[in-house]
Design a protein around this motif. Structure first.
Motif, PDB file in Angstrom:
ATOM      1  N   SER A  68     -11.551  -9.734  -0.994  1.00 54.66           N
ATOM      2  CA  SER A  68     -12.380  -8.983  -2.109  1.00 54.66           C
ATOM      3  C   SER A  68     -13.617  -9.713  -2.387  1.00 54.66           C
ATOM      4  O   SER A  68     -13.788 -10.865  -2.177  1.00 54.66           O
ATOM      5  N   VAL A  69     -14.536  -9.093  -2.574  1.00 55.28           N
ATOM      6  CA  VAL A  69     -15.951  -9.467  -3.151  1.00 55.28           C
ATOM      7  C   VAL A  69     -16.235  -9.256  -4.609  1.00 55.28           C
ATOM      8  O   VAL A  69     -16.174  -7.617  -4.563  1.00 55.28           O
ATOM      9  N   ASP A  70     -16.732  -9.716  -5.524  1.00 55.87           N
ATOM     10  CA  ASP A  70     -17.240  -9.273  -6.763  1.00 55.87           C
ATOM     11  C   ASP A  70     -18.606  -8.694  -6.808  1.00 55.87           C
ATOM     12  O   ASP A  70     -19.354  -9.458  -7.271  1.00 55.87           O
ATOM     13  N   ILE A  71     -18.773  -7.571  -6.441  1.00 58.73           N
ATOM     14  CA  ILE A  71     -20.178  -7.097  -6.430  1.00 58.73           C
ATOM     15  C   ILE A  71     -20.771  -6.797  -7.833  1.00 58.73           C
ATOM     16  O   ILE A  71     -21.721  -7.328  -8.153  1.00 58.73           O
ATOM     17  N   ASN A  72     -19.886  -6.645  -8.903  1.00 54.35           N
ATOM     18  CA  ASN A  72     -20.353  -6.361 -10.109  1.00 54.35           C
ATOM     19  C   ASN A  72     -20.831  -7.372 -10.764  1.00 54.35           C
ATOM     20  O   ASN A  72     -21.720  -7.447 -11.650  1.00 54.35           O
ATOM     21  N   SER A 297     -14.316  -5.694  -5.393  1.00 55.08           N
ATOM     22  CA  SER A 297     -13.190  -6.246  -6.489  1.00 55.08           C
ATOM     23  C   SER A 297     -12.485  -5.130  -7.043  1.00 55.08           C
ATOM     24  O   SER A 297     -11.149  -5.310  -7.171  1.00 55.08           O
ATOM     25  N   GLU A 298     -13.024  -3.907  -7.370  1.00 58.16           N
ATOM     26  CA  GLU A 298     -12.302  -2.884  -7.780  1.00 58.16           C
ATOM     27  C   GLU A 298     -11.340  -2.153  -6.983  1.00 58.16           C
ATOM     28  O   GLU A 298     -10.434  -1.556  -7.208  1.00 58.16           O
ATOM     29  N   LEU A 299     -11.623  -2.326  -5.727  1.00 60.63           N
ATOM     30  CA  LEU A 299     -10.560  -1.918  -4.602  1.00 60.63           C
ATOM     31  C   LEU A 299      -9.793  -3.056  -4.037  1.00 60.63           C
ATOM     32  O   LEU A 299      -9.048  -2.922  -2.891  1.00 60.63           O
TER      33      LEU A 299
END
Length: 377
Positions: A68-72, A297-299
């Motif tokens: 995952s990647v933390d876009i936010n 990251s939310e998914l």
């Protein structure tokens, strides 16, 4: 709804000269590094509906596969507001990383570099019964905003660069920032898949059935299909969504038309084989997909992906309206396209208001002459 089509991009070396426009045969790509990958990760996300099995082994194995990647965190608060109408926007990307098993599939050097070969905005309408899919041509010249990647590095803004330059510059976060800047739409989620994973997912599904109305022969994408009905293997499916010289005018716009037809065929295939009611096939697909797909990251957990996928199961191919961002050929370089801003704004306004995309938005936009060559029946 009927599917409309248009273009799709590739990074091209500076100084290349234009191929003939419109009905002329468009110039061949200079290397295999410009192969496009159809990204149907949002459909592949359906295989994650395993959260309710109660099997701890399944949960921890699949959870351990996920990237995952933390876009936010990377983008902060300087973003469009979330929609308050119950709709969602998902940016789906196909990356052509040059490392590992992708080297022989995508061409180029084993240097670990990557670009976004395919980008689609998937708009899920309120009620999650229908969707609009907007392909973003990678050959589009844009002004990229300043962006910060997930490692915290800041990249200065750039003018008149290729759309997929955003990914090669700052990865997922920079691409999301660029799409939000172009559209004014908040990307609620991000999904990415690569060459090797795409091919394996198709094989796990048992292939995808398509019908071709013309012969397709493209040595560069290793694809040779006679007109007729085919059950495509993963290798053939990858060749189909990468081909640009075997059909149409040889452009990325034509390739997008093939990709959009394949997406619909894939959605039909997932529903027809009943993966949601076959535990073994569901696990095999989930195991492959969790190793293949990178999510925001939310998914980034099996439970989150399970809930997300359950919300998409009601969308059939007949309820997917597929278009390409309205563009025109660059008069100074036919290897590039420019956004038709007035028409594109009609698309973004419709999605922002959770409304159907009007036909006027894509009328008279540049097309790639491959529409109708591939169908799902």
């Amino acid at each position: 709804m009927s599917a409309e089509s248009t273009p799709e991009p590739a990074i091209t070396e500076p100084g290349t000269r234009g191929r003939r426009r419109a009905k002329g045969r468009r110039r061949k790509a200079a290397s295999g590094r410009r192969k496009a990958l159809l990204v149907t990760a949002w459909t592949a996300a359906g295989v994650f509906v395993v959260g309710g099995t109660g099997l701890g082994y399944v949960y921890f194995k699949l959870n351990g596969n996920l990237k995952s990647v933390d876009i936010n965190q990377a983008l902060g608060n300087d973003r469009p507001a979330k929609a308050d109408n119950g709709s969602e926007n998902i940016l789906v990307l196909g990356s052509d990383t040059r490392s590992g098993s992708n080297r022989k599939l995508g061409g180029g050097t084993d240097d670990g570099s990557a670009r976004s070969d395919t980008a689609m905005i998937v708009h899920i309408y309120k009620g999650h019964k229908k969707a609009a899919v907007v392909s973003m041509p990678r050959d589009t010249l844009i002004d990229r905003p300043q962006c910060t990647d997930t490692q915290g590095r800041t990249h200065p803004a750039a003018k008149a660069v290729m759309f997929n330059e955003a990914y090669s510059t700052g990865g997922a976060a920079c691409t999301v920032k660029t799409v939000e800047s172009l559209t004014g739409l908040r990307m609620d989620h991000y999904l990415e898949v690569d060459f090797a994973g795409f091919q394996k997912l198709i094989d796990e599904l048992g292939g995808v059935k398509v019908h071709t109305t013309k012969n397709i022969d493209d040595p560069q994408s290793h694809l040779d299909l006679k007109a007729g009905t085919h059950q495509l293997t993963g290798k053939q499916a990858l060749g189909l969504v990468r081909t640009r010289h075997g059909v149409g005018d040889g452009s990325d716009l034509g390739r997008i038309q093939l990709q959009q037809a394949f997406v619909k065929a894939l959605v039909n295939q997932v529903k027809e084989i009943g993966v949601f009611t076959n535990p073994k096939k569901l696990f095999d697909l989930a195991n492959t997909a969790t190793k293949t797909v990178t999510a925001d990251s939310e998914l980034g957990s099996v439970n989150s992906l399970s809930d997300f996928a359950n919300g998409l199961k009601g969308i059939s191919s007949s309820q997917m309206h597929m278009v390409t961002m309205p563009v025109q050929y660059d008069p100074t370089n036919p290897n590039r396209v420019l956004i038709q801003r007035t028409k594109a704004q009609q698309v973004w306004t419709a999605l922002k208001n959770d409304k159907p995309i009007p036909a006027s938005a894509t009328k008279d936009a540049a097309k790639g002459e491959a529409n109708g060559v591939v169908t799902s029946s």
